[in-house]
Design a protein around this motif. Sequence first.
Motif, PDB file in Angstrom:
ATOM      1  N   ALA B 275      -7.827 -19.281  -5.120  1.00 14.48           N
ATOM      2  CA  ALA B 275      -7.599 -18.246  -4.109  1.00 14.48           C
ATOM      3  C   ALA B 275      -8.385 -16.987  -4.445  1.00 14.48           C
ATOM      4  O   ALA B 275      -9.012 -16.371  -3.571  1.00 14.48           O
ATOM      5  N   ALA B 276      -8.371 -16.594  -5.735  1.00 17.57           N
ATOM      6  CA  ALA B 276      -9.101 -15.385  -6.140  1.00 17.57           C
ATOM      7  C   ALA B 276     -10.588 -15.548  -5.839  1.00 17.57           C
ATOM      8  O   ALA B 276     -11.227 -14.639  -5.303  1.00 17.57           O
ATOM      9  N   LEU B 277     -11.134 -16.713  -6.170  1.00 18.03           N
ATOM     10  CA  LEU B 277     -12.562 -16.929  -5.938  1.00 18.03           C
ATOM     11  C   LEU B 277     -12.882 -16.984  -4.452  1.00 18.03           C
ATOM     12  O   LEU B 277     -13.895 -16.455  -4.006  1.00 18.03           O
ATOM     13  N   LEU B 278     -11.993 -17.621  -3.686  1.00 21.03           N
ATOM     14  CA  LEU B 278     -12.200 -17.712  -2.236  1.00 21.03           C
ATOM     15  C   LEU B 278     -12.198 -16.310  -1.618  1.00 21.03           C
ATOM     16  O   LEU B 278     -13.055 -15.986  -0.787  1.00 21.03           O
ATOM     17  N   ALA B 279     -11.261 -15.473  -2.046  1.00 19.06           N
ATOM     18  CA  ALA B 279     -11.179 -14.110  -1.509  1.00 19.06           C
ATOM     19  C   ALA B 279     -12.384 -13.289  -1.935  1.00 19.06           C
ATOM     20  O   ALA B 279     -12.778 -12.347  -1.251  1.00 19.06           O
ATOM     21  N   ALA B 280     -12.952 -13.624  -3.107  1.00 20.27           N
ATOM     22  CA  ALA B 280     -14.092 -12.858  -3.620  1.00 20.27           C
ATOM     23  C   ALA B 280     -15.414 -13.388  -3.086  1.00 20.27           C
ATOM     24  O   ALA B 280     -16.444 -12.724  -3.216  1.00 20.27           O
ATOM     25  N   LEU B 281     -15.390 -14.585  -2.481  1.00 17.90           N
ATOM     26  CA  LEU B 281     -16.628 -15.260  -2.112  1.00 17.90           C
ATOM     27  C   LEU B 281     -17.563 -14.415  -1.234  1.00 17.90           C
ATOM     28  O   LEU B 281     -18.750 -14.300  -1.557  1.00 17.90           O
ATOM     29  N   PRO B 282     -17.054 -13.782  -0.143  1.00 18.39           N
ATOM     30  CA  PRO B 282     -17.990 -13.019   0.693  1.00 18.39           C
ATOM     31  C   PRO B 282     -18.718 -11.916  -0.081  1.00 18.39           C
ATOM     32  O   PRO B 282     -19.941 -11.787   0.057  1.00 18.39           O
ATOM     33  N   THR B 283     -17.989 -11.164  -0.905  1.00 11.94           N
ATOM     34  CA  THR B 283     -18.678 -10.095  -1.626  1.00 11.94           C
ATOM     35  C   THR B 283     -19.563 -10.656  -2.731  1.00 11.94           C
ATOM     36  O   THR B 283     -20.617 -10.106  -3.027  1.00 11.94           O
ATOM     37  N   LEU B 284     -19.148 -11.764  -3.340  1.00  6.59           N
ATOM     38  CA  LEU B 284     -19.993 -12.379  -4.370  1.00  6.59           C
ATOM     39  C   LEU B 284     -21.306 -12.868  -3.757  1.00  6.59           C
ATOM     40  O   LEU B 284     -22.381 -12.676  -4.345  1.00  6.59           O
ATOM     41  N   VAL B 285     -21.207 -13.480  -2.582  1.00  2.00           N
ATOM     42  CA  VAL B 285     -22.412 -13.973  -1.914  1.00  2.00           C
ATOM     43  C   VAL B 285     -23.329 -12.802  -1.581  1.00  2.00           C
ATOM     44  O   VAL B 285     -24.533 -12.822  -1.881  1.00  2.00           O
ATOM     45  N   VAL B 286     -22.743 -11.756  -0.994  1.00  3.61           N
ATOM     46  CA  VAL B 286     -23.522 -10.566  -0.649  1.00  3.61           C
ATOM     47  C   VAL B 286     -24.206 -10.018  -1.896  1.00  3.61           C
ATOM     48  O   VAL B 286     -25.394  -9.699  -1.904  1.00  3.61           O
ATOM     49  N   TYR B 287     -23.453  -9.964  -2.985  1.00  4.22           N
ATOM     50  CA  TYR B 287     -23.996  -9.402  -4.224  1.00  4.22           C
ATOM     51  C   TYR B 287     -25.113 -10.262  -4.801  1.00  4.22           C
ATOM     52  O   TYR B 287     -26.140  -9.757  -5.232  1.00  4.22           O
ATOM     53  N   ILE B 288     -24.891 -11.581  -4.791  1.00  8.58           N
ATOM     54  CA  ILE B 288     -25.895 -12.452  -5.400  1.00  8.58           C
ATOM     55  C   ILE B 288     -27.173 -12.481  -4.545  1.00  8.58           C
ATOM     56  O   ILE B 288     -28.278 -12.475  -5.071  1.00  8.58           O
ATOM     57  N   LEU B 289     -27.018 -12.428  -3.221  1.00 11.07           N
ATOM     58  CA  LEU B 289     -28.198 -12.433  -2.354  1.00 11.07           C
ATOM     59  C   LEU B 289     -28.936 -11.098  -2.360  1.00 11.07           C
ATOM     60  O   LEU B 289     -30.145 -11.045  -2.313  1.00 11.07           O
ATOM     61  N   PHE B 290     -28.167 -10.000  -2.383  1.00  9.16           N
ATOM     62  CA  PHE B 290     -28.794  -8.672  -2.264  1.00  9.16           C
ATOM     63  C   PHE B 290     -28.451  -7.796  -3.465  1.00  9.16           C
ATOM     64  O   PHE B 290     -28.122  -6.628  -3.304  1.00  9.16           O
ATOM     65  N   GLY B 291     -28.515  -8.373  -4.664  1.00  7.52           N
ATOM     66  CA  GLY B 291     -28.104  -7.659  -5.879  1.00  7.52           C
ATOM     67  C   GLY B 291     -28.757  -6.297  -6.046  1.00  7.52           C
ATOM     68  O   GLY B 291     -28.094  -5.314  -6.365  1.00  7.52           O
ATOM     69  N   ASP B 292     -30.074  -6.227  -5.797  1.00  8.35           N
ATOM     70  CA  ASP B 292     -30.782  -4.967  -6.018  1.00  8.35           C
ATOM     71  C   ASP B 292     -30.288  -3.888  -5.073  1.00  8.35           C
ATOM     72  O   ASP B 292     -30.105  -2.733  -5.452  1.00  8.35           O
ATOM     73  N   LYS B 293     -30.066  -4.290  -3.807  1.00  8.34           N
ATOM     74  CA  LYS B 293     -29.606  -3.315  -2.821  1.00  8.34           C
ATOM     75  C   LYS B 293     -28.187  -2.862  -3.170  1.00  8.34           C
ATOM     76  O   LYS B 293     -27.832  -1.705  -2.977  1.00  8.34           O
ATOM     77  N   PHE B 294     -27.400  -3.801  -3.674  1.00 14.28           N
ATOM     78  CA  PHE B 294     -26.043  -3.452  -4.100  1.00 14.28           C
ATOM     79  C   PHE B 294     -26.098  -2.404  -5.216  1.00 14.28           C
ATOM     80  O   PHE B 294     -25.412  -1.392  -5.169  1.00 14.28           O
ATOM     81  N   ALA B 295     -26.996  -2.638  -6.186  1.00 13.55           N
ATOM     82  CA  ALA B 295     -27.143  -1.687  -7.294  1.00 13.55           C
ATOM     83  C   ALA B 295     -27.580  -0.326  -6.769  1.00 13.55           C
ATOM     84  O   ALA B 295     -27.072   0.708  -7.188  1.00 13.55           O
ATOM     85  N   GLU B 296     -28.514  -0.346  -5.812  1.00 11.85           N
ATOM     86  CA  GLU B 296     -28.990   0.894  -5.207  1.00 11.85           C
ATOM     87  C   GLU B 296     -27.820   1.647  -4.565  1.00 11.85           C
ATOM     88  O   GLU B 296     -27.694   2.849  -4.693  1.00 11.85           O
ATOM     89  N   GLY B 297     -26.968   0.877  -3.869  1.00 15.97           N
ATOM     90  CA  GLY B 297     -25.818   1.474  -3.204  1.00 15.97           C
ATOM     91  C   GLY B 297     -24.849   2.110  -4.184  1.00 15.97           C
ATOM     92  O   GLY B 297     -24.370   3.212  -3.953  1.00 15.97           O
ATOM     93  N   VAL B 298     -24.554   1.424  -5.277  1.00 13.73           N
ATOM     94  CA  VAL B 298     -23.534   1.953  -6.188  1.00 13.73           C
ATOM     95  C   VAL B 298     -24.044   3.077  -7.064  1.00 13.73           C
ATOM     96  O   VAL B 298     -23.244   3.843  -7.603  1.00 13.73           O
ATOM     97  N   THR B 299     -25.362   3.203  -7.232  1.00 13.81           N
ATOM     98  CA  THR B 299     -25.840   4.254  -8.128  1.00 13.81           C
ATOM     99  C   THR B 299     -26.150   5.560  -7.412  1.00 13.81           C
ATOM    100  O   THR B 299     -26.274   6.584  -8.058  1.00 13.81           O
ATOM    101  N   THR B 300     -26.292   5.513  -6.114  1.00  8.95           N
ATOM    102  CA  THR B 300     -26.683   6.754  -5.421  1.00  8.95           C
ATOM    103  C   THR B 300     -25.531   7.757  -5.388  1.00  8.95           C
ATOM    104  O   THR B 300     -24.397   7.354  -5.228  1.00  8.95           O
TER     105      THR B 300
END
Lengths: 349, 300
Positions: B275-300
């Motif tokens: 259940a934890a992994l299923l609930a995390a799946l959308p954000t994990l997918v987003v993160y793995i596909l767009f990791g650099d953009k995610f990093a850009e978002g969190v550091t600004t």
Amino acid sequence: MRDPIATLRDRWSDSDARADGGSTASESERSLLSRDSVRSAPFWLPPFLLVGLFVYGAVVWNVLLSLTDFSGIGEPDYTDLDVENYVVAFADPVDGFLSMFGMGGEVNGATPTWSDLTVEPVWNSLGNTIALMVGFAAVCLAVGLLLAILVDRGVRFENTFRTIYLLPMSLSFVVTAKFWLYMYNPDTGLINVVLGAFGIGPIAIVQNPDLKLAAVAFALIWQFSGYAMIVYLAALRGIPTSHFEAARVDGASTVKMYWRVIVPQLRTATVSALVVIMVFALKAFDFLFSMYGGYQPGPSADILATRMVREAYANQNWAYGSTIAVILFVMALCIVAPYVYSQYRRGEL
Amino acid sequence: MSTSDERSARLKRITLYAVLVGMAAFYLLPILTGLFTSIKSPASYTGQAPFLPPLEPLLPETGSFSLQPWGNAFDGLARGLANSFILVIPATILSGLFGSMAAYGLTNVDWRGQVGVYALFVAGIFIPYQAVLVPLTQFWYNVVPLQALFAPFAALPLVQAYHWKLVALIVTHTAYGIPICTLLFRAHYKKLSDEMIEAARLDGASVSTIYRRIVLPLSVPMFAVVFIYQFTQVWNDLLFALTIVQFGDASVVTQELVGIGVSQAGTNFPLRMAAALLAALPTLVVYILFGDKFAEGVTT
């Protein structure tokens, strides 16, 4: 293609068009309601109204509520405002303050000191909040800095390492809590399996009052130290290589070079990471709620965030909940206001 | 260079990689342990160390590997997942759009007070949710006229009465997301060439034409960063959902996840981890596909 003469005529007729790039400050521009502000208002005003109403308006309303004795029945009585909730929150200041640092008399709700009060003061949860915030932030920054320095030393697969270190950050507090509940589990949890290999345990970490807060902090460090790494890494990349080389020529060892030359230059990064991380800690409610399956983490892990929601939503003590919310808000303000002001001073706003 | 120097350099290098790999293990183990546990049958779960994958060959008939926990987790989370998607898509788009508008309105023209308004936006990022919870709860439960506005749509087949609560959450998340979106967009807009915008102004383009024709097309990469960041924020939130929606038809995925496995007899860790992994799946997918953009978002 636009007729150049017509363009020129438009320029003359439109007083707002400035051929010199905007340095002419006309009289109208000096007033707050200049043409510029009116013209750009359709863009910034709607979002500003939303933020103004839902964020700042709600903060003000919350302060008002904290001055009432609203208990969820009917409408709050705004004609009878007083600071009674704050008096209760900070009752018994000397003992209460000392208890935040584990000194003074026994002052957890169970002791008779506050028996005449219907609700407990905030000292205990305030102490836990500060302990969590400081401990979590300090270790988070240290781990993040170490990782950033290691990753920055021209390693292969740098992207892979970075991706892995930042991965937990994408998870919600609830998911993190689920994972760490399992890691901490006395029977099958990895932490206890490792401890068992050293002949220690098994320990019921999540239930142990002495370890609760540390267990929370550890899981949060797992989740957010990658964030500190990313901030430090960006800052390290911004330091000119000549600084590294100069230190190198002076014959400084690697450790000395970082400690004396590089780390002092990371002050801005440290401050901005610290602000964000401390605010994360103030918000750690989601994590505790999922870890302890409700509003009751017990006195040794009760922070202001859990206390606030419990008072308002479980005990129907809405006014007192608002009071704790104001205290949280003031704490956030104390962290953020100097930061935003310094950003403003350095012209980064 | 002497061989001892070479040797010590190599030793340093090995230590460096050992530490990096060790730390990677630290960050990955809780997730991997969860993943391995989530695909175990009850028999192999009790028989094996939790951090090891199902050791028998990965075939259902051998009995060590099972997708049953994921099936049960999906049944338990289906409603929450659906509600979270209904919530996260409009909330993300709206806060991104409003953030971009605010950033543009506060950047492209110089008027006094601009910095003050902007400072209010930025400070909004750091206000703890708790500071607005009670008023927001009061507001959403008392604003009957607005609720009535929603009523006519309740006749439509896909619109249910409880979606009103999701509308409340969408508006709340949008308002709370605007500050960070404004910050991200403004950093970007300050870098946009002044010359281009000035030239367009001199050609008589209005403030809104410049926005639509020049600024918006140039903001596409920034919209990606903002959407990824906001998607994660809204999807991962528990507190607003817990207090504004409370439990019921409109529960979002984080709420549903809190209860999963707890009510079951004993500690059903395969179900919990799935259940934890299923609930995390959308954000994990987003993160793995767009990791650099995610990093850009969190550091600004």
